[in-house]
Design a protein around this motif. Structure first.
Motif, mmCIF file in Angstrom:
data_model
loop_
_atom_site.group_PDB
_atom_site.id
_atom_site.type_symbol
_atom_site.label_atom_id
_atom_site.label_comp_id
_atom_site.label_asym_id
_atom_site.label_seq_id
_atom_site.Cartn_x
_atom_site.Cartn_y
_atom_site.Cartn_z
ATOM 1 N N GLN A 139 112.741 117.150 17.631
ATOM 2 C CA GLN A 139 112.638 117.905 18.865
ATOM 3 C C GLN A 139 112.328 119.376 18.572
ATOM 4 O O GLN A 139 112.616 119.875 17.494
ATOM 5 N N GLY A 140 111.705 120.035 19.523
ATOM 6 C CA GLY A 140 111.569 121.488 19.422
ATOM 7 C C GLY A 140 110.291 121.978 18.780
ATOM 8 O O GLY A 140 110.059 123.176 18.736
ATOM 9 N N ARG A 141 109.464 121.084 18.250
ATOM 10 C CA ARG A 141 108.192 121.548 17.691
ATOM 11 C C ARG A 141 107.187 121.730 18.826
ATOM 12 O O ARG A 141 107.302 121.110 19.883
ATOM 13 N N THR A 142 106.196 122.583 18.597
ATOM 14 C CA THR A 142 105.136 122.745 19.575
ATOM 15 C C THR A 142 103.799 122.646 18.861
ATOM 16 O O THR A 142 103.720 122.813 17.647
ATOM 17 N N MET A 143 102.772 122.340 19.607
ATOM 18 C CA MET A 143 101.427 122.319 19.033
ATOM 19 C C MET A 143 100.543 123.267 19.837
ATOM 20 O O MET A 143 100.860 123.578 20.984
ATOM 21 N N PRO A 144 99.444 123.737 19.209
ATOM 22 C CA PRO A 144 98.536 124.589 19.983
ATOM 23 C C PRO A 144 97.960 123.811 21.158
ATOM 24 O O PRO A 144 97.726 122.609 21.063
ATOM 25 N N LYS A 145 97.766 124.511 22.247
ATOM 26 C CA LYS A 145 97.279 123.840 23.445
ATOM 27 C C LYS A 145 95.809 123.441 23.267
ATOM 28 O O LYS A 145 95.017 124.186 22.716
ATOM 29 N N VAL A 146 95.484 122.238 23.731
ATOM 30 C CA VAL A 146 94.086 121.816 23.701
ATOM 31 C C VAL A 146 93.350 122.618 24.775
ATOM 32 O O VAL A 146 93.768 122.624 25.933
ATOM 33 N N PRO A 147 92.275 123.325 24.388
ATOM 34 C CA PRO A 147 91.622 124.207 25.359
ATOM 35 C C PRO A 147 90.908 123.426 26.459
ATOM 36 O O PRO A 147 90.615 122.242 26.300
ATOM 37 N N ASN A 148 90.667 124.096 27.544
ATOM 38 C CA ASN A 148 89.884 123.512 28.627
ATOM 39 C C ASN A 148 88.449 124.015 28.492
ATOM 40 O O ASN A 148 88.227 125.214 28.370
ATOM 41 N N TRP A 149 87.501 123.112 28.461
ATOM 42 C CA TRP A 149 86.110 123.526 28.328
ATOM 43 C C TRP A 149 85.437 123.424 29.683
ATOM 44 O O TRP A 149 84.841 122.392 30.002
ATOM 45 N N SER A 150 85.513 124.484 30.468
ATOM 46 C CA SER A 150 84.787 124.420 31.735
ATOM 47 C C SER A 150 83.364 124.919 31.490
ATOM 48 O O SER A 150 83.140 125.856 30.715
ATOM 49 N N VAL A 151 82.418 124.266 32.128
ATOM 50 C CA VAL A 151 81.014 124.630 31.945
ATOM 51 C C VAL A 151 80.705 125.768 32.905
ATOM 52 O O VAL A 151 80.773 125.572 34.123
ATOM 53 N N PRO A 152 80.364 126.964 32.371
ATOM 54 C CA PRO A 152 80.160 128.121 33.253
ATOM 55 C C PRO A 152 79.056 127.826 34.274
ATOM 56 O O PRO A 152 78.033 127.242 33.922
ATOM 57 N N GLY A 153 79.282 128.213 35.497
ATOM 58 C CA GLY A 153 78.278 127.973 36.533
ATOM 59 C C GLY A 153 78.488 126.629 37.197
ATOM 60 O O GLY A 153 78.812 126.544 38.376
ATOM 61 N N LEU A 154 78.380 125.550 36.384
ATOM 62 C CA LEU A 154 78.479 124.205 36.967
ATOM 63 C C LEU A 154 79.865 123.938 37.554
ATOM 64 O O LEU A 154 79.999 123.221 38.542
ATOM 65 N N ASP A 155 80.910 124.516 36.914
ATOM 66 C CA ASP A 155 82.264 124.209 37.385
ATOM 67 C C ASP A 155 82.563 124.853 38.734
ATOM 68 O O ASP A 155 83.597 124.598 39.340
ATOM 69 N N GLU A 156 81.629 125.704 39.206
ATOM 70 C CA GLU A 156 81.826 126.328 40.513
ATOM 71 C C GLU A 156 81.369 125.424 41.655
ATOM 72 O O GLU A 156 81.708 125.652 42.801
ATOM 73 N N TRP A 157 80.555 124.433 41.306
ATOM 74 C CA TRP A 157 80.059 123.533 42.337
ATOM 75 C C TRP A 157 81.206 122.889 43.099
ATOM 76 O O TRP A 157 82.236 122.574 42.514
ATOM 77 N N PRO A 158 81.008 122.680 44.388
ATOM 78 C CA PRO A 158 82.075 121.992 45.130
ATOM 79 C C PRO A 158 82.260 120.554 44.610
ATOM 80 O O PRO A 158 81.269 119.910 44.245
ATOM 81 N N LEU A 159 83.486 120.102 44.572
ATOM 82 C CA LEU A 159 83.854 118.744 44.169
ATOM 83 C C LEU A 159 83.403 118.379 42.760
ATOM 84 O O LEU A 159 84.223 118.227 41.847
ATOM 85 N N VAL A 160 82.067 118.287 42.563
ATOM 86 C CA VAL A 160 81.535 117.828 41.286
ATOM 87 C C VAL A 160 81.935 118.754 40.147
ATOM 88 O O VAL A 160 82.169 118.310 39.016
ATOM 89 N N GLY A 161 82.034 120.052 40.441
ATOM 90 C CA GLY A 161 82.389 121.011 39.409
ATOM 91 C C GLY A 161 83.729 120.697 38.781
ATOM 92 O O GLY A 161 83.842 120.504 37.568
ATOM 93 N N ARG A 162 84.758 120.599 39.611
ATOM 94 C CA ARG A 162 86.100 120.302 39.103
ATOM 95 C C ARG A 162 86.187 118.877 38.549
ATOM 96 O O ARG A 162 86.912 118.593 37.611
ATOM 97 N N MET A 163 85.409 117.988 39.144
ATOM 98 C CA MET A 163 85.493 116.576 38.769
ATOM 99 C C MET A 163 84.880 116.334 37.395
ATOM 100 O O MET A 163 85.430 115.602 36.585
#
Lengths: 328, 358
Positions: A139-163
């Motif tokens: 117990q008590g160990r931590t690992m580095p967080k897996v980063p989120n790779w959002s695609v700049p521009g595309l992730d702003e699109w409604p629905l499809v961006g977040r999806m």
């Protein structure tokens, strides 16, 4: 199959559009979560597919994923003490893939050399994984967080961006691997041999395919995929928990069966189950109905059984799956 | 079967246990503890006192039933991996009968056991029916039903559930069962264990001597031949899974009536897997299930003292079990490891993996 696939795709698009018109926030949340929840199921389902296409039933995926998540977590957790978080995560990925591949090789070995029943051998992996990961758990160990790779521009699109364009690396990887396995299975020599060995090993043997070697290779590849599935679990959880696979390895088998042992089918079935999970989580979170949370908890499992029963007798596994091959 | 072969049949399980304990000792060594101290504590905790023996018998009781459940399904060529969920249902329903009805003990106890068993058998028979009519593999359906049963029983006793203990505050549990439903102990000997042994004897008779047992074994050996002989494979599949689950459910019921005194969710996780190890260790012979369950029960019962002496986590038991299961299912590995001659170990191949049913 193609028309069915197109029909389903069309239906999904229409349903998403209508649902988005009614409630854009919740629709986006459920859609994004569906893809996220589908990722480990895709990878684990492909693990089952690669094994079974070559004739070996892999019921130990649950254990492989658990071992992978455990070793991936510990690998990244120790590595980060002496390096940056990205290389440390890569160490975790390698550890996860390696341990699950070893478990796959073990399964192949028990079947080929020991002629052990494949379902029992898979169960051995599952029991071992539960026991060993709990035994060595600190117990008590931590690992580095897996980063989120959002695609700049595309992730702003409604629905499809977040999806589609706002996920961790293992989610994109899962979708990429579907394409790779599809091409490899249907358009390469390895794929032809794999399918031949799974359907008619003695014929494959006659034309010189080395059946046992191919099965070892496939079980190792499948294991590596289960390793990635374990990492996909860590991507959302960020920490290892005892029994964190929580039946996903078994649901992956259902995904493989409903996907009819085809990579595209696995993708579709995994998305379906991801949707069940996302819906359950969202309904529970919003407390939309006056239904006890335990009933929401049952949804994915009840639906798994229901969909399997509906797919029913039309599901046709590779002909030689589960049988030991005798060399003359 | 001659008497010599009876003894020879013990060789493989015995070697599997020894090798499993040896593998466990290696792991204990790796984790920095002394395996001899650990196993000493294990042995003393399990058998060092009458109280310890009683605890071993308590732990062994649901294991006998879980082992019988797996072994019975095996006879029909089926793999019931859902012992965990079936046990939970049996335990919950027995808890309900135990507190809700006010009956004389002679009726109350068997009534609670049977209701628990029947509740579980609904789960098993469902899996059997799906297998027989829709080709849904029982390994997947019974595992899925484990999660369904876990959620369902948790709801039954939760604060909004119908069987919640009003005096329990935030605790999810049933009220305490009435004294008339309690399975008594004779000294340190739990009567529940005797019930389990009786169930083993009854199953031995059913499998060996009854028409149903013959039909089940025929279906298990060769479903196609059974069909030609006029046996309904569908009926046998449903009945075999139903009875198998009934046995697991009674195991849960005994746990409620004889040990816990009420139903609380989440006890004994992983018990369904224990049943697999035990059934294979006993080579699906119902009488041999009893000593096999006693062995695993002793490991369980002793693990607490082992942990307090050496810091070895009790989870080592399931690792040891995985090794035992591996060795008992892979006689050739045992032969190779110990450099034994081919005929030194009696073994009949255990084959379940006949594809996905379709």
């Amino acid at each position: 199959m193609i028309t069915l696939g197109r029909g389903l795709t069309l239906f999904t698009i229409v349903a998403l559009t209508i649902s988005y018109q009614i409630d854009d926030i919740q629709t986006t949340a459920v859609a994004a979560r569906t893809v996220r929840e589908a990722a480990p199921l895709i990878l684990a389902g492909l693990c089952g597919l690669v094994s079974e296409r070559s004739g070996i039933i892999n019921i130990g995926i649950e254990g492989q994923m658990l071992l992978a998540a455990f070793c991936g977590f510990l690998g990244a957790s120790y590595a980060v003490e002496s390096m940056g978080s990205t290389p440390a995560l890569l160490v975790g990925v390698l550890a996860a893939m390696a341990v699950a591949a070893v478990a796959g090789l073990f399964l192949a070995w028990t079947s080929i050399k020991l002629r052990m029943d494949q379902i029992i051998a898979g169960t051995v992996i599952n029991i071992f994984a539960i026991g060993a990961t709990s035994f060595f758990f600190a117990q008590g160990r931590t690992m580095p967080k897996v980063p989120n790779w959002s695609v700049p521009g595309l992730d702003e699109w409604p629905l499809v961006g977040r999806m589609l364009f706002d996920h961790g690396p293992f989610t994109y990887l899962a979708i990429l691997v579907v394409a790779i396995v599809h091409v490899a299975l249907f358009h390469t020599r390895w794929g032809l041999r794999t399918r031949a060995v799974g359907e008619h090993p003695s014929a494959a043997d006659t034309v010189g395919v080395r059946i046992f070697r191919l099965r070892y290779v496939n079980l190792a590849i499948g294991g590596a995929l289960a390793g990635l599935a374990g990492m996909a679990l860590l991507q959302s959880a960020s920490v290892f928990n005892r029994g964190m696979t929580n039946g996903k390895g078994f649901i992956a088998l259902a995904v493989m069966i409903i996907g009819r042992w085809r990579p595209g089918g696995v993708l579709a079935a995994a998305v379906l189950f991801g949707f069940f999970n996302a819906l359950q989580a969202q309904l529970q979170f919003k407390q939309a109905f006056d239904i006890p949370p335990q009933f929401f908890g049952m949804i994915p499992f009840v639906l798994t059984i229901a969909v399997l029963a509906a797919a029913g007798l039309s599901a046709r596994p590779p002909a030689a799956v589960g049988q030991h091959y005798e060399t003359e | 079967m001659g008497d010599a072969s009876w003894l020879r049949q013990l060789v493989l399980p015995a070697l599997a246990v020894v090798l499993g304990l040896f593998a466990g000792a290696l792991l204990i060594l790796i984790s920095g503890d002394n395996p001899l101290t650990a196993y000493g504590g294990l042995l003393e905790g399990a058998l060092g006192s009458w109280e310890g023996v009683g605890r071993t018998l308590d732990k062994a009781t649901p294991l006998v039933m879980g082992g019988l459940a797996v072994a019975f399904a095996f006879k029909a060529g089926l793999f019931n991996i859902g012992g965990q969920g079936q046990l939970l249902l049996g335990a919950a329903f027995a808890g309900w009968v135990g507190y809700f009805f006010d009956l004389p003990a002679i009726i109350h106890i068997p009534f609670a056991l049977i209701v628990g068993g029947l509740a579980a058998s609904v789960l098993g028979a469902t899996a059997g029916l799906l297998k027989a009519t829709r080709g849904t593999h029982e390994v997947i359906s019974t595992i899925m039903l484990n999660f369904v049963a876990a959620n369902f029983t948790e709801w039954l006793v939760s604060r909004d559930g119908p069987w919640n203990d009003p005096d329990g505050g935030a605790l999810a549990r049933t009220p305490e069962i009435l004294p008339s439903a309690e399975l008594p102990r004779i000294g340190d000997l739990p009567v529940g264990f005797l019930v389990a042994v009786a169930a083993a004897a009854l199953m031995w008779w059913v499998v060996r001597k009854s028409t149903l047992g013959f039909e089940i074994q025929t279906v298990g050996a060769n479903p196609r031949a059974a069909k030609y002989a006029g046996i309904s494979v569908t009926r046998i599949t449903v009945v075999a899974m139903g009875i198998s689950a009934f046995l697991a459910g009674v195991g849960g019921a005994i746990q409620t009536l004889g040990v816990n005194g009420r139903f609380e969710p989440g006890f004994n996780t992983g018990l369904g897997f224990d049943g697999i190890t035990i059934a294979l260790l006993a080579r699906t012979n119902s009488l041999a299930v009893v000593p096999a369950a006693l062995l695993i029960g002793a490991l369980d019962a002793g693990s607490t003292l082992m942990q307090s002496r050496t810091d070895v986590e009790p989870e080592i038991i399931s690792v040891i079990q995985a090794f035992i299961l591996f060795f008992v299912a892979a006689p050739s590995a045992v032969r190779w490891l110990l450099r034994l001659r081919a005929d030194a170990i009696e073994s009949d191949d255990m084959q379940l993996a006949s594809g996905w049913g379709a």
